[in-house]
Design a protein around this motif. Structure first.
Motif, PDB file in Angstrom:
ATOM      1  N   PHE A 213      -6.539   6.068   4.088  1.00  0.00           N
ATOM      2  CA  PHE A 213      -6.580   4.609   4.222  1.00  0.00           C
ATOM      3  C   PHE A 213      -7.679   4.159   5.176  1.00  0.00           C
ATOM      4  CE2 PHE A 213      -2.544   5.176   2.185  1.00  0.00           C
ATOM      5  CZ  PHE A 213      -2.468   4.080   1.348  1.00  0.00           C
TER       6      PHE A 213
ATOM      7  N   HIS B 207       6.396   5.907  -1.055  1.00  0.00           N
ATOM      8  CA  HIS B 207       7.428   6.117  -0.035  1.00  0.00           C
ATOM      9  C   HIS B 207       8.703   5.325  -0.301  1.00  0.00           C
ATOM     10  CE1 HIS B 207       5.050   8.653   2.643  1.00  0.00           C
ATOM     11  NE2 HIS B 207       4.016   7.878   2.390  1.00  0.00           N
TER      12      HIS B 207
ATOM     13  N   LYS C 113      -3.269  12.871   3.402  1.00  0.00           N
ATOM     14  CA  LYS C 113      -2.618  14.168   3.545  1.00  0.00           C
ATOM     15  C   LYS C 113      -2.098  14.591   2.176  1.00  0.00           C
ATOM     16  CE  LYS C 113      -0.126  16.532   7.145  1.00  0.00           C
ATOM     17  NZ  LYS C 113       0.781  16.467   8.293  1.00  0.00           N
TER      18      LYS C 113
ATOM     19  N   ASP D 187       7.081  14.600  -3.113  1.00  0.00           N
ATOM     20  CA  ASP D 187       6.802  15.160  -1.771  1.00  0.00           C
ATOM     21  C   ASP D 187       6.623  14.109  -0.699  1.00  0.00           C
ATOM     22  OD1 ASP D 187       5.723  16.537  -4.018  1.00  0.00           O
ATOM     23  OD2 ASP D 187       3.699  16.449  -3.161  1.00  0.00           O
ATOM     24  N   ALA D 188       6.787  12.835  -1.017  1.00  0.00           N
ATOM     25  CA  ALA D 188       6.586  11.802   0.015  1.00  0.00           C
ATOM     26  C   ALA D 188       7.788  11.790   0.961  1.00  0.00           C
ATOM     27  CB  ALA D 188       6.404  10.438  -0.645  1.00  0.00           C
ATOM     28  N   PRO D 189       7.518  11.844   2.277  1.00  0.00           N
ATOM     29  CA  PRO D 189       8.620  11.813   3.242  1.00  0.00           C
ATOM     30  C   PRO D 189       9.503  10.579   3.055  1.00  0.00           C
ATOM     31  CG  PRO D 189       6.489  12.100   4.358  1.00  0.00           C
ATOM     32  CD  PRO D 189       6.204  11.947   2.916  1.00  0.00           C
TER      33      PRO D 189
ATOM     34  N   PRO E 251      -3.570   9.293  -0.306  1.00  0.00           N
ATOM     35  CA  PRO E 251      -5.004   8.973  -0.170  1.00  0.00           C
ATOM     36  C   PRO E 251      -5.327   8.531   1.256  1.00  0.00           C
ATOM     37  CG  PRO E 251      -3.850   7.154  -1.223  1.00  0.00           C
ATOM     38  CD  PRO E 251      -2.851   8.262  -1.060  1.00  0.00           C
TER      39      PRO E 251
ATOM     40  N   SER F 221      -2.929  10.791  10.168  1.00  0.00           N
ATOM     41  CA  SER F 221      -2.651  11.263   8.802  1.00  0.00           C
ATOM     42  C   SER F 221      -2.893  10.158   7.779  1.00  0.00           C
ATOM     43  CB  SER F 221      -1.193  11.709   8.663  1.00  0.00           C
ATOM     44  OG  SER F 221      -0.905  12.739   9.572  1.00  0.00           O
TER      45      SER F 221
ATOM     46  N   HIS G 298       0.796  -1.233   0.000  1.00  0.00           N
ATOM     47  CA  HIS G 298       0.000   0.000   0.000  1.00  0.00           C
ATOM     48  C   HIS G 298       0.832   1.288   0.000  1.00  0.00           C
ATOM     49  CE1 HIS G 298      -3.831  -2.038   0.747  1.00  0.00           C
ATOM     50  NE2 HIS G 298      -3.209  -2.772   1.644  1.00  0.00           N
TER      51      HIS G 298
HETATM   52  C1  HEC Z   1       0.003   8.236  -3.509  1.00  0.00           C
HETATM   53  C2  HEC Z   1       1.217   8.317  -2.740  1.00  0.00           C
HETATM   54  C3  HEC Z   1       1.227   7.852  -1.298  1.00  0.00           C
HETATM   55  C4  HEC Z   1       0.847   6.620  -0.799  1.00  0.00           C
HETATM   56  C5  HEC Z   1       0.274   5.435  -1.561  1.00  0.00           C
HETATM   57  C6  HEC Z   1       1.127   6.677   0.619  1.00  0.00           C
HETATM   58  N1  HEC Z   1       1.641   7.878   0.959  1.00  0.00           N
HETATM   59 FE1  HEC Z   1       2.181   8.489   2.840  1.00  0.00          FE
HETATM   60  N2  HEC Z   1       2.522  10.345   2.132  1.00  0.00           N
HETATM   61  C7  HEC Z   1       2.503  10.743   0.818  1.00  0.00           C
HETATM   62  C8  HEC Z   1       2.799  12.151   0.726  1.00  0.00           C
HETATM   63  C9  HEC Z   1       2.899  12.961  -0.549  1.00  0.00           C
HETATM   64  C10 HEC Z   1       2.996  12.614   2.049  1.00  0.00           C
HETATM   65  C11 HEC Z   1       3.330  14.032   2.503  1.00  0.00           C
HETATM   66  C12 HEC Z   1       2.047  14.818   2.791  1.00  0.00           C
HETATM   67  C13 HEC Z   1       2.412  16.205   3.249  1.00  0.00           C
HETATM   68  O1  HEC Z   1       2.957  16.960   2.453  1.00  0.00           O
HETATM   69  O2  HEC Z   1       2.183  16.503   4.425  1.00  0.00           O
HETATM   70  C14 HEC Z   1       2.823  11.445   2.899  1.00  0.00           C
HETATM   71  C15 HEC Z   1       2.965  11.478   4.281  1.00  0.00           C
HETATM   72  C16 HEC Z   1       2.968  10.363   5.092  1.00  0.00           C
HETATM   73  C17 HEC Z   1       3.238  10.369   6.504  1.00  0.00           C
HETATM   74  C18 HEC Z   1       3.559  11.581   7.356  1.00  0.00           C
HETATM   75  C19 HEC Z   1       2.258  12.177   7.840  1.00  0.00           C
HETATM   76  C20 HEC Z   1       2.450  13.376   8.724  1.00  0.00           C
HETATM   77  O3  HEC Z   1       1.488  13.714   9.430  1.00  0.00           O
HETATM   78  O4  HEC Z   1       3.509  13.999   8.730  1.00  0.00           O
HETATM   79  C21 HEC Z   1       3.149   9.076   6.926  1.00  0.00           C
HETATM   80  C22 HEC Z   1       3.365   8.556   8.325  1.00  0.00           C
HETATM   81  C23 HEC Z   1       2.811   8.279   5.787  1.00  0.00           C
HETATM   82  N3  HEC Z   1       2.707   9.074   4.682  1.00  0.00           N
HETATM   83  C24 HEC Z   1       2.625   6.929   5.818  1.00  0.00           C
HETATM   84  C25 HEC Z   1       2.099   6.191   4.765  1.00  0.00           C
HETATM   85  C26 HEC Z   1       1.689   4.810   4.882  1.00  0.00           C
HETATM   86  C27 HEC Z   1       1.825   3.989   6.137  1.00  0.00           C
HETATM   87  C28 HEC Z   1       1.199   4.447   3.677  1.00  0.00           C
HETATM   88  C29 HEC Z   1       0.614   3.111   3.300  1.00  0.00           C
HETATM   89  C30 HEC Z   1      -0.431   2.593   4.123  1.00  0.00           C
HETATM   90  C31 HEC Z   1       1.301   5.603   2.801  1.00  0.00           C
HETATM   91  N4  HEC Z   1       1.849   6.628   3.506  1.00  0.00           N
HETATM   92  C32 HEC Z   1       0.900   5.622   1.478  1.00  0.00           C
HETATM   93  C33 HEC Z   1       2.202   9.928  -0.260  1.00  0.00           C
HETATM   94  C34 HEC Z   1       1.719   8.631  -0.183  1.00  0.00           C
END
Ligand code: HEC
Length: 102
Positions: free
Chosen positions: A82, A41, A76, A51-53, A80, A71, A36
């Motif tokens: 979850f 990431h 965020k 922009d993904a951390p 998308p 988040s 997922h």
């Molecule tokens: C479509 C792309 C995408 C997917 C799929 C995705 N992320 Fe992210 N995620 C991002 C982006 C872009 C950000 C930064 C958002 C922002 O600018 O604050 C982020 C931010 C985060 C953060 C930081 C949130 C915060 O409050 O600072 C976490 C933790 C995280 N993702 C976990 C996950 C996890 C766990 C999954 C899978 C279950 C996931 N992400 C799936 C794109 C994605």
């Protein structure tokens, strides 16, 4: 069997069960992460989407699990939501795994 021996055995079994549970959670977390989260990431937390951390660098991981989970549930920016896809326990497993990527 004496009562104190039984109490001790119960305590040992409980400890073993907890130990196994956390190991299982990280394995489950890794599988869910690859399914997922890795597309954005990165498989090793290197960050694929601009922009993904980058979890490998510890980005955003200074926040508590409960904040990060919120988040992930609500989404965020381009991430998308979850909510309804992953249960809380599954998100916590993924976060436990993510914290091993540092
Ligand atoms: C479509 C792309 C995408 C997917 C799929 C995705 N992320 Fe992210 N995620 C991002 C982006 C872009 C950000 C930064 C958002 C922002 O600018 O604050 C982020 C931010 C985060 C953060 C930081 C949130 C915060 O409050 O600072 C976490 C933790 C995280 N993702 C976990 C996950 C996890 C766990 C999954 C899978 C279950 C996931 N992400 C799936 C794109 C994605």
């Amino acid at each position: 069997m004496g009562k104190s021996v039984r109490v001790m055995l119960a305590a040992m079994l409980a400890t073993a069960a907890i130990g196994n549970a956390s190991a299982t959670n990280i394995v489950q977390g890794q599988q869910l992460y690859q399914m997922h989260c890795a597309a954005c990431h990165g498989a090793r937390g290197e960050g694929v989407m601009p922009d993904a951390p980058k979890f490998r660098m510890g980005e955003r991981l200074d926040q508590p699990d409960m904040v990060l989970m919120q988040s992930v549930k609500s989404g965020k920016k381009t991430m998308p939501p979850f909510f309804g896809i992953l249960q809380d326990a599954q998100i916590l497993s993924v976060l436990a795994y993510v914290r091993t990527l540092r």
